[in-house]
Design a protein around this motif. Structure first.
Motif, short mmCIF file in Angstrom:
data_model
loop_
_atom_site.label_atom_id
_atom_site.label_comp_id
_atom_site.label_asym_id
_atom_site.label_seq_id
_atom_site.Cartn_x
_atom_site.Cartn_y
_atom_site.Cartn_z
N VAL A 1 0.83 -1.21 0.00
CA VAL A 1 0.00 0.00 0.00
C VAL A 1 0.86 1.26 0.00
N ASP A 2 0.49 2.23 -0.83
CA ASP A 2 1.11 3.55 -0.81
C ASP A 2 0.37 4.40 0.21
N SER A 3 0.89 4.42 1.41
CA SER A 3 0.24 5.13 2.52
C SER A 3 0.94 6.43 2.87
N ALA A 4 1.95 6.81 2.09
CA ALA A 4 2.75 7.99 2.42
C ALA A 4 1.93 9.28 2.52
N PRO A 5 0.99 9.55 1.60
CA PRO A 5 0.27 10.83 1.70
C PRO A 5 -0.44 11.01 3.04
N GLY A 6 -1.14 9.98 3.50
CA GLY A 6 -1.86 10.10 4.76
C GLY A 6 -0.93 10.18 5.96
N ILE A 7 0.12 9.36 5.97
CA ILE A 7 1.04 9.35 7.11
C ILE A 7 1.79 10.66 7.21
N THR A 8 2.35 11.14 6.11
CA THR A 8 3.18 12.35 6.18
C THR A 8 2.36 13.58 6.56
N ALA A 9 1.14 13.67 6.04
CA ALA A 9 0.28 14.81 6.40
C ALA A 9 -0.04 14.79 7.89
N CYS A 10 -0.28 13.60 8.43
CA CYS A 10 -0.62 13.50 9.85
C CYS A 10 0.58 13.77 10.74
N VAL A 11 1.77 13.34 10.32
CA VAL A 11 2.97 13.63 11.10
C VAL A 11 3.22 15.14 11.14
N ALA A 12 3.11 15.80 9.99
CA ALA A 12 3.34 17.24 9.93
C ALA A 12 2.36 17.97 10.84
N ALA A 13 1.09 17.58 10.81
CA ALA A 13 0.08 18.23 11.65
C ALA A 13 0.35 17.97 13.12
N ALA A 14 0.82 16.77 13.45
CA ALA A 14 1.10 16.44 14.85
C ALA A 14 2.26 17.27 15.39
N TYR A 15 3.30 17.47 14.59
CA TYR A 15 4.40 18.34 15.00
C TYR A 15 3.88 19.74 15.31
N ARG A 16 3.09 20.28 14.39
CA ARG A 16 2.60 21.65 14.57
C ARG A 16 1.70 21.77 15.78
N SER A 17 1.00 20.68 16.14
CA SER A 17 0.06 20.74 17.26
C SER A 17 0.76 20.97 18.60
N VAL A 18 2.06 20.65 18.67
CA VAL A 18 2.81 20.87 19.92
C VAL A 18 3.80 22.02 19.77
N GLY A 19 3.66 22.79 18.69
CA GLY A 19 4.50 23.96 18.51
C GLY A 19 5.83 23.70 17.85
N LEU A 20 6.01 22.52 17.27
CA LEU A 20 7.25 22.20 16.56
C LEU A 20 7.06 22.45 15.07
N PRO A 21 8.09 22.90 14.37
CA PRO A 21 7.97 23.05 12.92
C PRO A 21 7.87 21.68 12.26
N ALA A 22 7.06 21.59 11.23
CA ALA A 22 6.93 20.32 10.50
C ALA A 22 8.25 19.99 9.82
N PRO A 23 8.65 18.73 9.82
CA PRO A 23 9.89 18.32 9.14
C PRO A 23 9.79 18.54 7.63
N ASP A 24 10.95 18.53 6.97
CA ASP A 24 10.95 18.65 5.52
C ASP A 24 10.41 17.37 4.88
N ALA A 25 10.20 17.42 3.57
CA ALA A 25 9.55 16.31 2.88
C ALA A 25 10.32 15.00 3.01
N ALA A 26 11.65 15.07 2.91
CA ALA A 26 12.45 13.85 2.99
C ALA A 26 12.34 13.22 4.37
N THR A 27 12.36 14.05 5.41
CA THR A 27 12.23 13.53 6.77
C THR A 27 10.85 12.93 6.98
#
Length: 222
Positions: A15-41
């Motif tokens: 399964v290509d699950s990258a779009p859902g996972i990466t969007a959720c990780v970025a949002a989770a970082y921002r929810s605690v005041g951290l900058p979202a990682p770059d695309a490669a990370t």
């Protein structure tokens, strides 16, 4: 003689699950005041468990539970639905089963997500079982592999293989004496699978079919 057994990773393999996972990780970082990682990370989060990935990328330990909670909430609501089956996978699974090969998913994704995702994407009827981690990810990939193997107590190690797209798939299977075929359509860095000790690395579903049938001595399926 027991039927051959193939353990399959989920994210990046079936399964290509990258779009859902990466969007959720970025949002989770921002929810605690951290900058979202770059695309490669962000892409490196696909495959390993979320707890492991956050610690590997230096999220302060006191923030890790909050980031995980934010990630889980968003992923359960939206992220898990943003996934598609890779081209050729349903036909591949059907051919392998027709050749008498048992197929078990063994994923570092929590089983509570892996089971409904396989169901939503129509993969469940093509599989003989789905095994994942606990929600707290206290189980390792190797432990998931152990559970999957235990569900087929008559399996022969000589006709058992893992298929995955990241180094932890190779290592987790290797802890139980199971060789791994790597696939390049997932999320591994260049050279990652070969360096981890994959038996071979293939780039298409057709090549994977040929490799598995050849190594497992299964009947060829056209």
């Amino acid at each position: 003689m027991p039927a051959p057994l193939v353990l399959l990773d989920l994210d990046g393999t079936l399964v290509d699950s990258a779009p859902g996972i990466t969007a959720c990780v970025a949002a989770a970082y921002r929810s605690v005041g951290l900058p979202a990682p770059d695309a490669a990370t962000l892409r490196s989060f696909v495959g390993p468990g979320i707890w492991e990935s956050l610690r590997r990328h230096g999220v302060p330990e006191e923030l890790v539970p909050d980031v995980v909670a934010a990630y889980r909430e968003r992923y359960a609501a939206t992220g898990r639905h943003d996934a598609t089956v890779f081209d050729g996978i349903p036909a591949l699974l059907g051919d392998l089963r027709a050749a008498g090969i048992r197929l078990l998913v063994a994923t570092a994704k929590p089983e509570a997500f892996a089971v409904p995702i396989c169901g939503d994407l129509g993969l469940t009827p093509l599989l003989d079982g789905i095994f994942g981690t606990s929600l707290d990810e206290s189980t390792s990939k190797a432990q998931v592999v152990a559970r999957a193997l235990a569900s087929a107590p008559d399996h022969d190690p000589a006709t058992t293989l893992m298929v995955g797209d990241r180094e932890h798939d190779v290592h987790g299977a290797g802890e139980h004496g199971v060789g791994c075929i790597g696939v390049t359509w997932g999320y591994a860095a260049p050279g990652e699978l070969a360096a981890a000790g994959a038996l071979e690395v293939v780039g298409t579903a057709d090549a994977l079919r040929a490799a598995l049938l050849a190594r497992l001595g299964a009947d060829a399926v056209v």
